[in-house]
Write a protein that holds these residues in place. Structure first.
Motif, mmCIF file in Angstrom:
data_model
loop_
_atom_site.group_PDB
_atom_site.id
_atom_site.type_symbol
_atom_site.label_atom_id
_atom_site.label_comp_id
_atom_site.label_asym_id
_atom_site.label_seq_id
_atom_site.Cartn_x
_atom_site.Cartn_y
_atom_site.Cartn_z
ATOM 1 N N VAL A 21 0.878 -1.188 0.095
ATOM 2 C CA VAL A 21 -0.032 0.026 0.221
ATOM 3 C C VAL A 21 0.910 1.303 0.074
ATOM 4 O O VAL A 21 0.610 2.173 -0.891
ATOM 5 N N GLY A 26 2.177 1.823 -3.471
ATOM 6 C CA GLY A 26 1.047 2.134 -4.487
ATOM 7 C C GLY A 26 0.609 0.751 -5.245
ATOM 8 O O GLY A 26 0.038 0.707 -6.330
ATOM 9 N N SER A 74 -0.759 -1.671 -4.075
ATOM 10 C CA SER A 74 -2.183 -2.098 -3.558
ATOM 11 C C SER A 74 -2.661 -0.929 -2.993
ATOM 12 O O SER A 74 -2.208 0.020 -2.722
ATOM 13 N N ARG A 75 -4.030 -0.876 -2.668
ATOM 14 C CA ARG A 75 -4.597 0.168 -2.169
ATOM 15 C C ARG A 75 -5.566 -0.331 -1.084
ATOM 16 O O ARG A 75 -6.033 -1.531 -1.189
#
Length: 270
Positions: free
Chosen positions: A73, A76, A78-79
């Motif tokens: 996360v 960037g 994954s979110r």
């Protein structure tokens, strides 16, 4: 349509500097590598690409399994989904500390003949597969730190005593492919593991793939990637893999072959 073994070259990387990519250099490179391969007496090739060219024999999709969700996360990759907290996400993707398969250990040179027989027999289930020699198997799958991880489970067979032969019953392998992270204050490298060849006979395929995730996590992998080929697709969802947004097309050069489903593909290009 598939009952034939054909010597082929594997085309792995074909790279052109981004400033030269509109100069029609790719056909020149392809023509030259074709010339060099033909001089060795080989006239067919297998290769993969992210783009659709005429005409793929199969189209596979990458799936991704988070092992270090906080880092993914942060960079960037994954979110956080709606109503998902970081603590819940970490808990969701947590894997056990130790593999479940009994006797799992790094593959050694003495395991190669038995492991080769296991994989060779397993790959006959698929329409498109690689036919490794024993030496090729050892070259591609013997463990090398930071390159390839291979584990086996064995059982003893024979009359007993010190002369009992160990037979490989299960095989796990994944290769390492780190990527550079640019312009980030805390992270410089994304450590990714890619599923290679796995064979499960003493445990379920899902159990073996979960063990692969555990081993990858213990080796510092941030994410584990797998294609939906061979037997993978039916186990990926339950192991919390997320579907990727790109497809990998499989191609054969100078060889006509009927189109096939991902589950019929038994070759992974490293």
């Amino acid at each position: 349509a598939y009952e034939k073994t054909v010597p082929m070259v594997e085309i792995n990387f074909l790279c052109v500097h981004k400033k030269l990519r509109s100069k029609r250099l790719a056909p020149v490179l392809i023509k030259e590598i074709t010339r060099r391969v033909n001089l060795t007496g080989v006239f067919q090739a297998v290769y993969t690409a992210g783009v659709v060219l005429p005409v793929p024999v199969a189209s596979c999709r990458y799936y991704h399994r988070s092992l270090n969700p906080k880092k993914l996360v942060d960079i960037g990759f994954s979110r956080l989904a709606a109503r998902m907290t970081m603590a819940r996400m970490i808990k969701l993707y947590k894997v056990p500390e130790k593999p479940a398969t009994t006797g799992l250990r790094p593959m050694e040179m003495r395991d190669v003949p038995s492991a080769h027989r296991l994989l060779d027999e397993y790959l006959t289930r698929f329409s498109l597969c690689v036919k490794f020699s024993v030496d090729e198997f050892a070259h591609w799958l013997m463990p090398r730190k930071g390159v390839i991880t291979t584990y086996v489970a064995t059982k003893k067979s024979g009359a007993g005593g010190d002369d009992e032969e160990e037979t490989v019953t299960d095989l796990i392998s994944f290769y390492h492919l780190p990527s550079t992270i640019t312009n980030h204050p805390r992270h410089s490298t994304l450590c990714a593991g890619y599923s290679f060849y796995n064979v499960a006979t003493s445990v379920d395929a899902e159990v073996l793939m979960r063990d692969a995730l555990i081993l990858a996590k213990n080796e510092g992998m941030d994410v584990f990637n797998a294609l939906n080929l061979m037997e993978n697709e039916k186990i990926l969802k339950d192991l919390k893999f997320g579907i990727g947004d790109g497809e990998l097309q499989y191609y054969l050069y100078n060889w006509a072959c009927p189109e096939m489903e991902p589950k019929d593909v038994g070759i992974v290009l490293l």
